[in-house]
Write a protein that holds these residues in place. Structure first.
Motif, PDB file in Angstrom:
ATOM      1  N   HIS A  56      18.659   5.403   1.645  1.00 20.86           N
ATOM      2  CA  HIS A  56      17.598   5.940   2.275  1.00 20.86           C
ATOM      3  C   HIS A  56      17.077   5.073   3.170  1.00 20.86           C
ATOM      4  O   HIS A  56      16.515   4.061   2.815  1.00 20.86           O
ATOM      5  CB  HIS A  56      16.609   6.562   1.384  1.00 20.86           C
ATOM      6  CG  HIS A  56      17.008   7.741   0.410  1.00 20.86           C
ATOM      7  ND1 HIS A  56      16.570   8.125  -0.742  1.00 20.86           N
ATOM      8  CD2 HIS A  56      18.017   8.898   0.931  1.00 20.86           C
ATOM      9  CE1 HIS A  56      17.423   9.133  -1.267  1.00 20.86           C
ATOM     10  NE2 HIS A  56      18.198   9.498  -0.102  1.00 20.86           N
ATOM     11  N   GLU A  59      13.387   3.432   3.172  1.00 20.67           N
ATOM     12  CA  GLU A  59      12.637   2.736   1.929  1.00 20.67           C
ATOM     13  C   GLU A  59      13.236   1.256   2.040  1.00 20.67           C
ATOM     14  O   GLU A  59      13.975   0.641   1.359  1.00 20.67           O
ATOM     15  CB  GLU A  59      13.416   3.472   1.009  1.00 20.67           C
ATOM     16  CG  GLU A  59      12.964   4.954   0.961  1.00 20.67           C
ATOM     17  CD  GLU A  59      14.048   5.666  -0.160  1.00 20.67           C
ATOM     18  OE1 GLU A  59      14.472   5.378  -1.087  1.00 20.67           O
ATOM     19  OE2 GLU A  59      13.665   7.088  -0.198  1.00 20.67           O
ATOM     20  N   ARG A  98      15.632   8.848   6.343  1.00 18.26           N
ATOM     21  CA  ARG A  98      16.191   8.875   5.209  1.00 18.26           C
ATOM     22  C   ARG A  98      17.726   9.227   5.074  1.00 18.26           C
ATOM     23  O   ARG A  98      18.518   8.670   4.520  1.00 18.26           O
ATOM     24  CB  ARG A  98      15.592  10.153   4.368  1.00 18.26           C
ATOM     25  CG  ARG A  98      16.028  10.502   3.234  1.00 18.26           C
ATOM     26  CD  ARG A  98      15.360  11.635   2.483  1.00 18.26           C
ATOM     27  NE  ARG A  98      16.020  12.407   1.104  1.00 18.26           N
ATOM     28  CZ  ARG A  98      15.393  11.568  -0.141  1.00 18.26           C
ATOM     29  NH1 ARG A  98      14.409  10.824  -0.010  1.00 18.26           N
ATOM     30  NH2 ARG A  98      15.943  12.084  -1.018  1.00 18.26           N
ATOM     31  N   HIS A 136      14.818   2.533  -4.494  1.00 18.90           N
ATOM     32  CA  HIS A 136      14.478   3.249  -3.706  1.00 18.90           C
ATOM     33  C   HIS A 136      12.948   3.188  -3.377  1.00 18.90           C
ATOM     34  O   HIS A 136      12.286   2.272  -4.147  1.00 18.90           O
ATOM     35  CB  HIS A 136      14.563   4.650  -4.377  1.00 18.90           C
ATOM     36  CG  HIS A 136      16.054   5.199  -4.309  1.00 18.90           C
ATOM     37  ND1 HIS A 136      16.423   6.225  -3.479  1.00 18.90           N
ATOM     38  CD2 HIS A 136      17.195   4.957  -4.806  1.00 18.90           C
ATOM     39  CE1 HIS A 136      17.735   6.410  -3.531  1.00 18.90           C
ATOM     40  NE2 HIS A 136      18.216   5.503  -4.466  1.00 18.90           N
ATOM     41  N   GLU A 137      12.358   4.217  -2.609  1.00 19.47           N
ATOM     42  CA  GLU A 137      10.702   4.187  -2.390  1.00 19.47           C
ATOM     43  C   GLU A 137      10.546   5.601  -2.291  1.00 19.47           C
ATOM     44  O   GLU A 137      11.020   6.425  -2.150  1.00 19.47           O
ATOM     45  CB  GLU A 137      10.486   3.430  -1.188  1.00 19.47           C
ATOM     46  CG  GLU A 137      10.734   2.217  -1.296  1.00 19.47           C
ATOM     47  CD  GLU A 137       9.830   0.899  -0.332  1.00 19.47           C
ATOM     48  OE1 GLU A 137       8.868   0.678  -0.958  1.00 19.47           O
ATOM     49  OE2 GLU A 137      10.117   0.682   0.677  1.00 19.47           O
TER      50      GLU A 137
HETATM   51 ZN   LIG Z   1      15.124   7.096  -2.032  1.00 19.55          ZN
END
Ligand SMILES: [Zn+2]
Length: 243
Positions: A56, A59, A98, A136-137
Motif C-alpha cells: 500500500h 503507508e 493505496r 502496513h499502516e
Molecule cells: Zn496496508
C-alpha cells in the motif's frame, strides 16, 4: 529525502545489499517501475522469514522500516534465511496512494493473476517459511496493532511488547471490525471468506507457505520515526522468536 521517493529507496537498498554481500534482484516491472527482491544464501526450502513492505503506497513507515532494519542488521544479513520484498507498489508509494495505477489493491488480489503477484509466487515457489511479516499502516489506528494468523501457539503479545518502547498498543477492543486484545488481533481464517473478500498477501502466505503470518500496523498520525522504530522492533522480535 521523502519516504515516497522510490529511486532513493532503491539506491539505499542497492548500497545496503553491496555492504551486506547480497544482490538486489529484479522481481518485475509494474506501472513503469522496476521492482526488486533479496534472497539471502542462508534461505532454504523450509526455514526462512518472508518480509515485505510497501504493498500500500500510502503507508511509508513500512518501506522505511524494512530498510532501516536491514541496515541495522547488515553485518549478519547474509547469515539469516530471508526473502525480502522492499517495496511491492512503487507507483503507489510515489503517488502516496493505496492502490496501483489501475486502482487495484494488490493486497486483495493474491488469488488472481496480477503481474506483481505472479512474480512473487514464482520467486516463492514451494517454499515454507518459519514466519512472514508484512508491514502496513492505518490512519484510524490509535497505536500499534498486529494481526497474527497462526495454527500453533501465538507469540503476538511478545511482538507488541517489543514495540511498546516506541509506540503504545492500539487500545480499542475492536479494530477493523474484529475483536482485539491489547493491540493483538488473532484471526482464525477460512478460504471461503477470502474467496469473497479477496486474498491478502498474509492470508495467501498462511494458506500456502507458513504457519505464522504477522501483519504489523502502525498509526499514520504518529511521528514517522516512532512508526519506523516500532516496525523494526516487531521484525527483530520475530527473528528472535522464529529463526
Ligand atoms: Zn496496508
Amino acid at each position: 529525502m521523502s519516504p515516497h521517493h522510490y529511486p532513493h529507496l532503491v539506491h539505499c537498498w542497492k548500497a545496503l545489499a553491496r555492504r551486506a554481500g547480497l544482490r538486489l534482484l529484479p522481481l518485475a516491472e509494474a506501472d513503469g517501475f522496476p521492482l526488486f527482491y533479496i534472497e539471502t544464501p542462508a534461505l532454504a526450502e523450509r526455514n526462512g522469514l518472508y518480509l515485505s513492505a510497501g504493498i500500500h503506497g500510502d503507508e511509508p513507515a513500512g518501506t522505511e522500516a524494512l530498510l532501516v532494519w536491514a541496515e541495522k542488521n547488515a553485518a549478519r544479513l547474509r547469515t539469516l534465511p530471508l526473502l525480502i520484498f522492499p517495496c511491492l507498489n512503487p507507483w503507489g508509494l510515489t503517488h502516496n496512494t493505496r492502490t496501483d495505477s489501475a486502482g487495484i489493491d494488490l493486497n486483495r488480489n493474491f488469488h488472481r493473476r496480477h503481474p506483481v503477484v505472479t512474480a512473487i509466487r514464482r520467486i516463492v515457489g514451494k517454499r515454507r517459511f518459519a514466519a512472514s511479516v508484512n508491514l502496513h499502516e492505518d490512519y484510524d489506528a490509535e497505536g500499534l496493532y498486529l494481526y497474527e494468523v497462526t495454527r500453533l501457539n501465538g507469540c503476538g503479545e511478545k511482538l507488541i511488547a517489543a514495540a511498546r518502547r516506541f509506540l503504545p498498543h492500539d487500545p480499542r477492543p475492536r479494530i477493523e471490525g474484529r475483536a482485539a486484545r491489547n493491540g493483538l488481533i488473532r484471526r482464525h481464517v477460512t478460504p471461503k471468506f477470502f474467496a469473497k473478500f479477496g486474498v491478502p498477501e498474509a492470508i495467501w502466505l498462511y494458506f500456502e507457505h507458513t504457519a505464522h503470518a504477522f501483519t504489523s500496523e502502525t498509526p499514520s498520525e504518529f511521528a514517522l520515526e516512532r512508526r519506523v522504530a516500532a516496525h523494526v522492533a516487531v521484525i527483530n522480535a520475530v527473528v528472535r522468536e522464529k529463526l
